[in-house]
Design a protein around this motif. Structure first.
Motif, PDB file in Angstrom:
ATOM      1  N   ASP A  25     -17.648  43.765 -38.492  1.00 30.15           N
ATOM      2  CA  ASP A  25     -18.897  43.568 -37.751  1.00 30.15           C
ATOM      3  C   ASP A  25     -19.671  44.882 -37.652  1.00 30.15           C
ATOM      4  O   ASP A  25     -20.902  44.909 -37.772  1.00 30.15           O
ATOM      5  CB  ASP A  25     -18.618  43.035 -36.340  1.00 30.15           C
ATOM      6  CG  ASP A  25     -18.166  41.591 -36.342  1.00 30.15           C
ATOM      7  OD1 ASP A  25     -18.539  40.857 -37.274  1.00 30.15           O
ATOM      8  OD2 ASP A  25     -17.431  41.198 -35.422  1.00 30.15           O
ATOM      9  N   SER A  78     -21.328  45.507 -40.823  1.00 31.00           N
ATOM     10  CA  SER A  78     -22.452  44.579 -40.959  1.00 31.00           C
ATOM     11  C   SER A  78     -23.652  45.057 -40.147  1.00 31.00           C
ATOM     12  O   SER A  78     -24.802  44.988 -40.607  1.00 31.00           O
ATOM     13  CB  SER A  78     -22.026  43.180 -40.511  1.00 31.00           C
ATOM     14  OG  SER A  78     -23.108  42.283 -40.577  1.00 31.00           O
ATOM     15  N   ILE A  79     -23.407  45.550 -38.946  1.00 32.96           N
ATOM     16  CA  ILE A  79     -24.485  46.081 -38.103  1.00 32.96           C
ATOM     17  C   ILE A  79     -25.140  47.277 -38.780  1.00 32.96           C
ATOM     18  O   ILE A  79     -26.369  47.416 -38.775  1.00 32.96           O
ATOM     19  CB  ILE A  79     -23.944  46.454 -36.711  1.00 32.96           C
ATOM     20  CG1 ILE A  79     -23.565  45.179 -35.934  1.00 32.96           C
ATOM     21  CG2 ILE A  79     -24.961  47.267 -35.915  1.00 32.96           C
ATOM     22  CD1 ILE A  79     -22.779  45.422 -34.671  1.00 32.96           C
ATOM     23  N   ARG A 124     -25.268  47.832 -42.042  1.00 28.32           N
ATOM     24  CA  ARG A 124     -26.059  47.322 -43.184  1.00 28.32           C
ATOM     25  C   ARG A 124     -27.393  46.762 -42.710  1.00 28.32           C
ATOM     26  O   ARG A 124     -28.430  46.992 -43.342  1.00 28.32           O
ATOM     27  CB  ARG A 124     -25.275  46.247 -43.938  1.00 28.32           C
ATOM     28  CG  ARG A 124     -24.201  46.795 -44.877  1.00 28.32           C
ATOM     29  CD  ARG A 124     -23.712  45.742 -45.857  1.00 28.32           C
ATOM     30  NE  ARG A 124     -23.146  44.582 -45.179  1.00 28.32           N
ATOM     31  CZ  ARG A 124     -21.883  44.479 -44.790  1.00 28.32           C
ATOM     32  NH1 ARG A 124     -21.047  45.487 -44.993  1.00 28.32           N
ATOM     33  NH2 ARG A 124     -21.452  43.381 -44.199  1.00 28.32           N
ATOM     34  N   GLU A 125     -27.390  46.025 -41.605  1.00 26.33           N
ATOM     35  CA  GLU A 125     -28.635  45.470 -41.068  1.00 26.33           C
ATOM     36  C   GLU A 125     -29.588  46.582 -40.656  1.00 26.33           C
ATOM     37  O   GLU A 125     -30.802  46.499 -40.882  1.00 26.33           O
ATOM     38  CB  GLU A 125     -28.332  44.565 -39.871  1.00 26.33           C
ATOM     39  CG  GLU A 125     -27.639  43.261 -40.246  1.00 26.33           C
ATOM     40  CD  GLU A 125     -27.183  42.483 -39.021  1.00 26.33           C
ATOM     41  OE1 GLU A 125     -27.383  42.969 -37.884  1.00 26.33           O
ATOM     42  OE2 GLU A 125     -26.629  41.372 -39.196  1.00 26.33           O
ATOM     43  N   LEU A 126     -29.032  47.641 -40.049  1.00 20.65           N
ATOM     44  CA  LEU A 126     -29.844  48.792 -39.653  1.00 20.65           C
ATOM     45  C   LEU A 126     -30.445  49.462 -40.877  1.00 20.65           C
ATOM     46  O   LEU A 126     -31.650  49.761 -40.919  1.00 20.65           O
ATOM     47  CB  LEU A 126     -28.973  49.775 -38.869  1.00 20.65           C
ATOM     48  CG  LEU A 126     -29.637  51.078 -38.421  1.00 20.65           C
ATOM     49  CD1 LEU A 126     -30.702  50.811 -37.370  1.00 20.65           C
ATOM     50  CD2 LEU A 126     -28.589  52.054 -37.878  1.00 20.65           C
ATOM     51  N   ASN A 154     -30.908  48.155 -43.872  1.00 16.78           N
ATOM     52  CA  ASN A 154     -31.875  47.243 -44.501  1.00 16.78           C
ATOM     53  C   ASN A 154     -33.223  47.301 -43.800  1.00 16.78           C
ATOM     54  O   ASN A 154     -34.277  47.240 -44.448  1.00 16.78           O
ATOM     55  CB  ASN A 154     -31.344  45.803 -44.497  1.00 16.78           C
ATOM     56  CG  ASN A 154     -30.204  45.597 -45.485  1.00 16.78           C
ATOM     57  OD1 ASN A 154     -30.052  46.364 -46.429  1.00 16.78           O
ATOM     58  ND2 ASN A 154     -29.405  44.565 -45.264  1.00 16.78           N
ATOM     59  N   LYS A 155     -33.187  47.409 -42.472  1.00 16.40           N
ATOM     60  CA  LYS A 155     -34.430  47.504 -41.716  1.00 16.40           C
ATOM     61  C   LYS A 155     -35.195  48.761 -42.103  1.00 16.40           C
ATOM     62  O   LYS A 155     -36.399  48.716 -42.393  1.00 16.40           O
ATOM     63  CB  LYS A 155     -34.141  47.500 -40.214  1.00 16.40           C
ATOM     64  CG  LYS A 155     -35.387  47.647 -39.333  1.00 16.40           C
ATOM     65  CD  LYS A 155     -36.292  46.430 -39.469  1.00 16.40           C
ATOM     66  CE  LYS A 155     -37.480  46.523 -38.545  1.00 16.40           C
ATOM     67  NZ  LYS A 155     -38.311  45.308 -38.586  1.00 16.40           N
ATOM     68  N   LYS A 177     -27.018  45.904 -29.466  1.00 14.47           N
ATOM     69  CA  LYS A 177     -25.825  46.296 -30.211  1.00 14.47           C
ATOM     70  C   LYS A 177     -25.696  47.819 -30.176  1.00 14.47           C
ATOM     71  O   LYS A 177     -26.697  48.528 -30.319  1.00 14.47           O
ATOM     72  CB  LYS A 177     -25.921  45.813 -31.658  1.00 14.47           C
ATOM     73  CG  LYS A 177     -25.885  44.296 -31.806  1.00 14.47           C
ATOM     74  CD  LYS A 177     -26.223  43.848 -33.208  1.00 14.47           C
ATOM     75  CE  LYS A 177     -27.704  43.995 -33.491  1.00 14.47           C
ATOM     76  NZ  LYS A 177     -28.120  43.374 -34.762  1.00 14.47           N
ATOM     77  N   SER A 230     -33.066  44.196 -30.884  1.00 10.68           N
ATOM     78  CA  SER A 230     -33.068  42.939 -31.635  1.00 10.68           C
ATOM     79  C   SER A 230     -33.899  43.011 -32.914  1.00 10.68           C
ATOM     80  O   SER A 230     -33.775  42.157 -33.797  1.00 10.68           O
ATOM     81  CB  SER A 230     -33.579  41.796 -30.745  1.00 10.68           C
ATOM     82  OG  SER A 230     -34.871  42.094 -30.258  1.00 10.68           O
ATOM     83  N   ASP A 231     -34.763  44.037 -33.034  1.00 14.86           N
ATOM     84  CA  ASP A 231     -35.541  44.238 -34.258  1.00 14.86           C
ATOM     85  C   ASP A 231     -34.823  45.158 -35.245  1.00 14.86           C
ATOM     86  O   ASP A 231     -35.404  45.572 -36.244  1.00 14.86           O
ATOM     87  CB  ASP A 231     -36.910  44.836 -33.920  1.00 14.86           C
ATOM     88  CG  ASP A 231     -37.791  43.870 -33.145  1.00 14.86           C
ATOM     89  OD1 ASP A 231     -37.735  42.660 -33.448  1.00 14.86           O
ATOM     90  OD2 ASP A 231     -38.525  44.315 -32.241  1.00 14.86           O
ATOM     91  N   ASN A 232     -33.567  45.496 -34.938  1.00 18.28           N
ATOM     92  CA  ASN A 232     -32.771  46.409 -35.766  1.00 18.28           C
ATOM     93  C   ASN A 232     -33.394  47.798 -35.866  1.00 18.28           C
ATOM     94  O   ASN A 232     -33.334  48.462 -36.907  1.00 18.28           O
ATOM     95  CB  ASN A 232     -32.525  45.826 -37.164  1.00 18.28           C
ATOM     96  CG  ASN A 232     -31.481  44.729 -37.136  1.00 18.28           C
ATOM     97  OD1 ASN A 232     -30.430  44.879 -36.511  1.00 18.28           O
ATOM     98  ND2 ASN A 232     -31.770  43.624 -37.776  1.00 18.28           N
TER      99      ASN A 232
END
Length: 200
Positions: free
Chosen positions: A22, A25-26, A28-30, A32-33, A129, A151-153
């Motif tokens: 997790d 994954s967090i 990667r999302e950061l 990607n943003k 997060k 929530s917007d990363n």
């Protein structure tokens, strides 16, 4: 008594730990943003010991352009040279840009470089997060950095803890993204009477 029990249950479940996958994954999302952002500006305030010690604005543009403004100082880079203007000292220092710059204010360092040097873990605080970065070695000058991600990363808070258990907190707010910021903002012409120190 029931109210107390409910309050304890809410407190326990408002902080949740994530697994290692997790946490990855967090991250990667950061990343990607920030991959989707060509430039940004954001207001910041730095707190230590419960007091605001510095505030101003951070401006960033890919790949390596940045500008940090506060009351008496402007720091920046055009990707080739880095500079630091101190208004109170009337001094301007210019050096070659260092791609390995490990400033806590550097988006590239926090989002892309630093995670490779750290063990990742994560938790949630309410609906935010928190990505925890703990250095793999003692080469880095801190014990842990927490990145609070909304929530917007986007990073909304950075909390640095040192080996003496002191914390340094930077709050980020009022993000403005992809404004097509001009490159001219990342160069600086010091005012007349400024002492110029060129270390290139």
């Amino acid at each position: 008594m029931k109210k107390i029990v409910v309050a304890v249950i809410v407190a326990v479940f408002s902080v949740l730990s994530y697994s290692q996958s997790d946490a990855n994954s967090i991250l990667r999302e950061l990343q990607n943003k920030y991959n989707s952002i060509s430039d940004l500006s954001v207001d910041y305030s730095q707190n230590a010991g419960g007091k605001v010690i510095l505030s101003g604005k951070i401006i960033f543009k890919k790949e390596n352009k940045y500008r940090i403004e506060n009351k008496n100082q402007v720091i920046g880079s055009d990707g080739n040279s880095a500079w630091n203007y101190n208004a109170s000292q009337k001094k301007y220092v210019i050096t070659n840009y260092d791609s390995e710059n490990n400033s806590i204010y550097s988006i590239n360092y926090l989002v892309y470089q630093l995670p490779n040097e750290c063990i990742l873990s994560a938790r949630s605080e309410g609906n935010v997060k928190v990505l925890e970065l703990t250095p793999k070695t003692t080469n880095l000058q801190f014990r842990k950095i927490d990145l609070w991600i909304n929530s917007d990363n986007l990073i909304q808070k950075i909390v640095l803890s040192d080996y003496n258990n002191n914390t340094n907190e930077i709050n980020l707010s009022n993000y403005k993204l992809n404004q097509k910021i001009s490159d001219s903002l990342f160069s600086f012409n010091p005012p007349e009477g400024t002492k110029i120190i060129d270390l290139r």
